[in-house]
Design a protein around this motif. Structure first.
Motif, PDB file in Angstrom:
ATOM      1  N   GLY A 150       2.422  -3.829  -9.032  1.00 45.67           N
ATOM      2  CA  GLY A 150       3.713  -3.535  -9.637  1.00 45.67           C
ATOM      3  C   GLY A 150       4.671  -4.693  -9.437  1.00 45.67           C
ATOM      4  N   VAL A 151       5.821  -4.634 -10.112  1.00 48.30           N
ATOM      5  CA  VAL A 151       6.787  -5.734 -10.042  1.00 48.30           C
ATOM      6  C   VAL A 151       7.262  -5.954  -8.613  1.00 48.30           C
ATOM      7  CG1 VAL A 151       9.071  -6.516 -10.765  1.00 48.30           C
ATOM      8  CG2 VAL A 151       7.557  -5.434 -12.420  1.00 48.30           C
ATOM      9  N   GLY A 152       7.571  -4.874  -7.915  1.00 48.24           N
ATOM     10  CA  GLY A 152       8.047  -4.997  -6.542  1.00 48.24           C
ATOM     11  C   GLY A 152       7.016  -5.632  -5.638  1.00 48.24           C
ATOM     12  N   GLU A 153       5.763  -5.244  -5.787  1.00 50.10           N
ATOM     13  CA  GLU A 153       4.694  -5.823  -4.971  1.00 50.10           C
ATOM     14  C   GLU A 153       4.485  -7.297  -5.300  1.00 50.10           C
ATOM     15  OE1 GLU A 153       1.590  -2.254  -3.983  1.00 50.10           O
ATOM     16  OE2 GLU A 153       1.691  -2.916  -6.081  1.00 50.10           O
ATOM     17  N   ARG A 154       4.569  -7.649  -6.578  1.00 46.41           N
ATOM     18  CA  ARG A 154       4.399  -9.053  -6.951  1.00 46.41           C
ATOM     19  C   ARG A 154       5.495  -9.919  -6.333  1.00 46.41           C
ATOM     20  NH1 ARG A 154       3.197  -6.917 -12.177  1.00 46.41           N
ATOM     21  NH2 ARG A 154       5.118  -7.753 -13.066  1.00 46.41           N
ATOM     22  N   GLN A 155       6.702  -9.367  -6.275  1.00 47.15           N
ATOM     23  CA  GLN A 155       7.787 -10.136  -5.677  1.00 47.15           C
ATOM     24  C   GLN A 155       7.559 -10.330  -4.179  1.00 47.15           C
ATOM     25  OE1 GLN A 155      12.026  -8.737  -5.868  1.00 47.15           O
ATOM     26  NE2 GLN A 155      12.135 -10.541  -7.174  1.00 47.15           N
ATOM     27  N   LEU A 156       6.990  -9.319  -3.539  1.00 47.67           N
ATOM     28  CA  LEU A 156       6.674  -9.460  -2.119  1.00 47.67           C
ATOM     29  C   LEU A 156       5.601 -10.521  -1.897  1.00 47.67           C
ATOM     30  CD1 LEU A 156       6.735  -5.753  -0.880  1.00 47.67           C
ATOM     31  CD2 LEU A 156       8.486  -7.511  -0.592  1.00 47.67           C
ATOM     32  N   VAL A 157       4.666 -10.636  -2.827  1.00 46.16           N
ATOM     33  CA  VAL A 157       3.657 -11.694  -2.729  1.00 46.16           C
ATOM     34  C   VAL A 157       4.328 -13.061  -2.849  1.00 46.16           C
ATOM     35  CG1 VAL A 157       1.604 -12.711  -3.779  1.00 46.16           C
ATOM     36  CG2 VAL A 157       1.794 -10.231  -3.590  1.00 46.16           C
ATOM     37  N   GLU A 158       5.264 -13.195  -3.797  1.00 43.00           N
ATOM     38  CA  GLU A 158       5.999 -14.460  -3.944  1.00 43.00           C
ATOM     39  C   GLU A 158       6.728 -14.804  -2.645  1.00 43.00           C
ATOM     40  OE1 GLU A 158       6.630 -16.639  -6.510  1.00 43.00           O
ATOM     41  OE2 GLU A 158       6.177 -15.619  -8.395  1.00 43.00           O
ATOM     42  N   LEU A 159       7.372 -13.804  -2.059  1.00 42.83           N
ATOM     43  CA  LEU A 159       8.114 -14.024  -0.819  1.00 42.83           C
ATOM     44  C   LEU A 159       7.160 -14.402   0.310  1.00 42.83           C
ATOM     45  CD1 LEU A 159      10.795 -13.960   0.655  1.00 42.83           C
ATOM     46  CD2 LEU A 159      10.542 -11.483   0.908  1.00 42.83           C
ATOM     47  N   SER A 160       6.016 -13.730   0.378  1.00 44.07           N
ATOM     48  CA  SER A 160       5.029 -14.032   1.415  1.00 44.07           C
ATOM     49  C   SER A 160       4.514 -15.454   1.289  1.00 44.07           C
ATOM     50  CB  SER A 160       3.857 -13.043   1.328  1.00 44.07           C
ATOM     51  OG  SER A 160       4.285 -11.718   1.550  1.00 44.07           O
ATOM     52  N   ARG A 161       4.316 -15.909   0.049  1.00 44.06           N
ATOM     53  CA  ARG A 161       3.830 -17.268  -0.188  1.00 44.06           C
ATOM     54  C   ARG A 161       4.776 -18.297   0.418  1.00 44.06           C
ATOM     55  NH1 ARG A 161       2.108 -18.708  -6.206  1.00 44.06           N
ATOM     56  NH2 ARG A 161       4.330 -18.530  -6.629  1.00 44.06           N
ATOM     57  N   LEU A 162       6.073 -18.046   0.334  1.00 49.62           N
ATOM     58  CA  LEU A 162       7.033 -18.961   0.937  1.00 49.62           C
ATOM     59  C   LEU A 162       7.052 -18.845   2.451  1.00 49.62           C
ATOM     60  CD1 LEU A 162      10.156 -18.798  -1.389  1.00 49.62           C
ATOM     61  CD2 LEU A 162       8.543 -20.662  -1.132  1.00 49.62           C
ATOM     62  N   LEU A 163       6.972 -17.624   2.959  1.00 53.82           N
ATOM     63  CA  LEU A 163       7.079 -17.425   4.404  1.00 53.82           C
ATOM     64  C   LEU A 163       5.910 -18.047   5.151  1.00 53.82           C
ATOM     65  CD1 LEU A 163       8.446 -13.773   4.608  1.00 53.82           C
ATOM     66  CD2 LEU A 163       9.684 -15.936   4.811  1.00 53.82           C
ATOM     67  N   ILE A 164       4.759 -18.161   4.506  1.00 55.81           N
ATOM     68  CA  ILE A 164       3.622 -18.840   5.139  1.00 55.81           C
ATOM     69  C   ILE A 164       3.973 -20.287   5.461  1.00 55.81           C
ATOM     70  CG2 ILE A 164       1.317 -19.763   4.624  1.00 55.81           C
ATOM     71  CD1 ILE A 164       0.638 -17.075   3.375  1.00 55.81           C
ATOM     72  N   GLU A 165       4.863 -20.877   4.652  1.00 54.84           N
ATOM     73  CA  GLU A 165       5.288 -22.260   4.886  1.00 54.84           C
ATOM     74  C   GLU A 165       6.391 -22.368   5.933  1.00 54.84           C
ATOM     75  OE1 GLU A 165       6.422 -23.854   1.119  1.00 54.84           O
ATOM     76  OE2 GLU A 165       4.355 -24.013   0.410  1.00 54.84           O
ATOM     77  N   ARG A 166       6.868 -21.223   6.437  1.00 56.36           N
ATOM     78  CA  ARG A 166       7.902 -21.180   7.478  1.00 56.36           C
ATOM     79  C   ARG A 166       9.167 -21.939   7.069  1.00 56.36           C
ATOM     80  NH1 ARG A 166       4.319 -22.049  13.021  1.00 56.36           N
ATOM     81  NH2 ARG A 166       2.904 -20.268  12.684  1.00 56.36           N
ATOM     82  N   PRO A 167       9.815 -21.514   6.006  1.00 57.39           N
ATOM     83  CA  PRO A 167      11.022 -22.227   5.558  1.00 57.39           C
ATOM     84  C   PRO A 167      12.192 -21.967   6.490  1.00 57.39           C
ATOM     85  CG  PRO A 167      10.759 -20.208   4.307  1.00 57.39           C
ATOM     86  CD  PRO A 167       9.532 -20.326   5.183  1.00 57.39           C
ATOM     87  N   GLY A 168      13.109 -22.921   6.533  1.00 53.31           N
ATOM     88  CA  GLY A 168      14.349 -22.702   7.262  1.00 53.31           C
ATOM     89  C   GLY A 168      15.408 -22.086   6.369  1.00 53.31           C
ATOM     90  N   VAL A 169      15.288 -22.348   5.059  1.00 55.96           N
ATOM     91  CA  VAL A 169      16.227 -21.805   4.068  1.00 55.96           C
ATOM     92  C   VAL A 169      15.425 -21.124   2.969  1.00 55.96           C
ATOM     93  CG1 VAL A 169      18.036 -22.332   2.383  1.00 55.96           C
ATOM     94  CG2 VAL A 169      17.917 -23.632   4.532  1.00 55.96           C
ATOM     95  N   LEU A 170      15.773 -19.891   2.684  1.00 61.08           N
ATOM     96  CA  LEU A 170      15.082 -19.100   1.662  1.00 61.08           C
ATOM     97  C   LEU A 170      16.086 -18.724   0.584  1.00 61.08           C
ATOM     98  CD1 LEU A 170      12.535 -17.535   0.763  1.00 61.08           C
ATOM     99  CD2 LEU A 170      13.332 -15.629   2.153  1.00 61.08           C
ATOM    100  N   ILE A 171      15.803 -19.118  -0.658  1.00 59.17           N
ATOM    101  CA  ILE A 171      16.677 -18.813  -1.789  1.00 59.17           C
ATOM    102  C   ILE A 171      16.022 -17.745  -2.644  1.00 59.17           C
ATOM    103  CG2 ILE A 171      17.813 -19.738  -3.854  1.00 59.17           C
ATOM    104  CD1 ILE A 171      17.640 -22.520  -2.536  1.00 59.17           C
ATOM    105  N   LEU A 172      16.772 -16.715  -2.987  1.00 57.55           N
ATOM    106  CA  LEU A 172      16.286 -15.674  -3.895  1.00 57.55           C
ATOM    107  C   LEU A 172      17.223 -15.607  -5.083  1.00 57.55           C
ATOM    108  CD1 LEU A 172      15.842 -14.395  -0.719  1.00 57.55           C
ATOM    109  CD2 LEU A 172      14.411 -12.922  -2.120  1.00 57.55           C
TER     110      LEU A 172
END
Length: 211
Positions: A150-172
């Motif tokens: 679903g759309v909500g789950e896909r967005q969580l995958v996008e967010l997870s993809r960034l968090l694996i890189e351990r960002p200091g700044v996250l833009i949504l």
């Protein structure tokens, strides 16, 4: 023995006199902005106000025509999204960019799969992905195709993809335009947790009630 005030850290991101035009249309004119580290900041404005252009500049996807961008006090010239990610800045766009025919796991490592003996190391991918997916609360099997989510789950995958890189700044950028109320509240809870861990969050919206 005298006492002095403790030194203050520079903003996570600061822009000065930022400008961007497309032809004769000025998307940004003299923008100044300072984002304090470790907090959730809302950037609010009506459609067409230039919010997305500003975020794309911070994420390295668009080059400004003038002005300065500083990350943790250092003036930078972001040449690409990969350059921004190397400096700890990641973005989730309103238009999701997952590969629908690939699994969740494959989407988490689209261009940086770990390898072992020249082959993709799926076991290492699972090891690195597991704590991130658990934290985000995505219960779907990592082998599930992204197109089946679903759309909500896909967005969580996008967010997870960034968090694996351990960002200091996250833009949504307008993250909940297609989310229902339950998914929106879940996203807000995740952002509060990330902020508590010291990640700086920039939340772009045109809805004052979200702020």
């Amino acid at each position: 023995m005298g006492t002095g005030s403790a030194p203050t850290s520079p903003p996570a991101i600061a822009v000065t006199d930022l400008r961007k035009a497309y032809g004769g249309i000025h998307a940004l004119t003299g923008v100044d902005l300072a984002i304090e580290s470790g907090h959730v900041h809302a950037v609010v404005g009506e459609n067409g106000a230039g919010k997305s252009t500003l975020m794309k500049i911070l994420a390295g996807a668009v080059r400004p025509d003038g002005g300065e961008v500083r990350i943790a006090g250092e003036a930078v010239h972001l040449a690409s999204p990969a350059d921004a990610r190397r400096r700890g800045v990641g973005i989730v766009y309103q238009e999701l960019s997952l590969f629908p025919e690939r699994s969740i796991l494959a989407n988490l490592f689209p261009d940086r799969q770990p390898t072992r003996f020249g082959l993709v190391d799926t076991a290492e991918m699972r090891r690195r992905a597991a704590p991130i997916l658990a934290r985000i609360g995505l219960s779907a099997d990592p082998d599930t195709l992204a197109g089946d989510l679903g759309v909500g789950e896909r967005q969580l995958v996008e967010l997870s993809r960034l968090l694996i890189e351990r960002p200091g700044v996250l833009i949504l950028d307008e993250p909940n335009s297609a989310l229902n109320e339950r998914e929106t509240q879940r996203l807000f809870a995740i952002l509060r947790e990330l902020s508590a861990d010291g990640i700086t969050v920039i939340y772009v919206s045109h809805r004052l009630e979200e702020v």
